[in-house]
Every structure is written in structure tokens, then in C-alpha cells.
Design a protein around this motif. Structure first.
Motif, PDB file in Angstrom:
ATOM      1  N   ASP A   1       3.369  -3.084  -0.140  1.00 32.64           N
ATOM      2  CA  ASP A   1       2.235  -3.477   0.701  1.00 32.64           C
ATOM      3  C   ASP A   1       2.627  -3.482   2.175  1.00 32.64           C
ATOM      4  O   ASP A   1       1.885  -2.983   3.028  1.00 32.64           O
TER       5      ASP A   1
ATOM      6  N   LEU B   1       1.134   6.689  -7.090  1.00 29.76           N
ATOM      7  CA  LEU B   1       2.362   6.446  -7.854  1.00 29.76           C
ATOM      8  C   LEU B   1       2.268   7.007  -9.267  1.00 29.76           C
ATOM      9  O   LEU B   1       3.241   7.582  -9.779  1.00 29.76           O
ATOM     10  N   ASP B   2       1.116   6.856  -9.898  1.00 29.44           N
ATOM     11  CA  ASP B   2       0.942   7.417 -11.248  1.00 29.44           C
ATOM     12  C   ASP B   2       1.042   8.936 -11.227  1.00 29.44           C
ATOM     13  O   ASP B   2       1.671   9.546 -12.090  1.00 29.44           O
TER      14      ASP B   2
ATOM     15  N   PRO C   1      -1.652   2.780  -6.489  1.00 28.84           N
ATOM     16  CA  PRO C   1      -1.396   3.022  -7.914  1.00 28.84           C
ATOM     17  C   PRO C   1      -1.725   4.451  -8.346  1.00 28.84           C
ATOM     18  O   PRO C   1      -1.019   5.035  -9.170  1.00 28.84           O
TER      19      PRO C   1
ATOM     20  N   LYS D   1       4.661   9.945 -10.758  1.00 34.86           N
ATOM     21  CA  LYS D   1       5.396   9.745 -12.015  1.00 34.86           C
ATOM     22  C   LYS D   1       5.129  10.890 -12.979  1.00 34.86           C
ATOM     23  O   LYS D   1       6.058  11.439 -13.587  1.00 34.86           O
TER      24      LYS D   1
END
Length: 85
Positions: free
Chosen positions: A5, A28-29, A25, A32
Motif C-alpha cells: 500500500d 498480482l494474480d 490484486p 503469478k
């Protein structure tokens, strides 16, 4: 607040962006999925490509989903490399 953050807030301030519009998110997903299913160095490059698409008006979540689906279907050779396309 987390370190992520704090980093996103600082980076957004540096670039004149609104941190509330950064779907951490989702990014990041996607990273990945690409790192594990295609190749690790492809993750930051794909995140950059997502940013370019979003900058041109694409929906972040929908675009990330399409790229994750592409990564999920990416063929991998036994030596860990993908086929030439």
C-alpha cells in the motif's frame, strides 16, 4: 497499511495517479499466472502490457482475465521453453 500500500501510494504520487484506481490484486494474480505458466520474466512485461491496454481504455479486470486465460493455455515444452509463435 502494508508495504505494498505504501509503495503504490508513493509511486502513484510520483506519477500523478490515483492509488484507488490501481487494482493490485488483479495485477498480482496476472503476474503469478504468467510467471508460473509461461515464464518468470514474462510477468513484469505482461503487467506492463496490461498497463498499456488500460491506458488506452481497456477494462483492467477483463483484460487481466484474458491474459491469464492465454497464460493457462500456453504450451510448455519439456525443457521449460514455449514453442516459437
Amino acid at each position: 497499511m502494508t508495504v505494498m500500500d505504501d509503495w503504490v501510494t508513493a509511486a502513484c504520487a510520483e506519477l500523478g495517479l490515483d492509488p484507488a484506481q490501481v487494482p493490485v490484486p488483479v495485477v498480482l494474480d496476472l503476474a503469478k499466472d504468467v510467471a508460473h505458466q509461461v515464464l518468470r520474466p514474462g510477468a513484469p512485461v505482461t503487467a506492463y502490457l496490461l498497463g498499456l491496454a488500460v491506458g488506452r481504455g481497456a477494462d483492467p479486470a477483463g483484460t487481466a482475465s484474458r491474459l491469464s486465460e492465454l497464460a493457462a493455455t500456453w504450451p510448455v515444452e519439456l525443457d521449460g521453453t514455449g514453442p516459437a509463435r
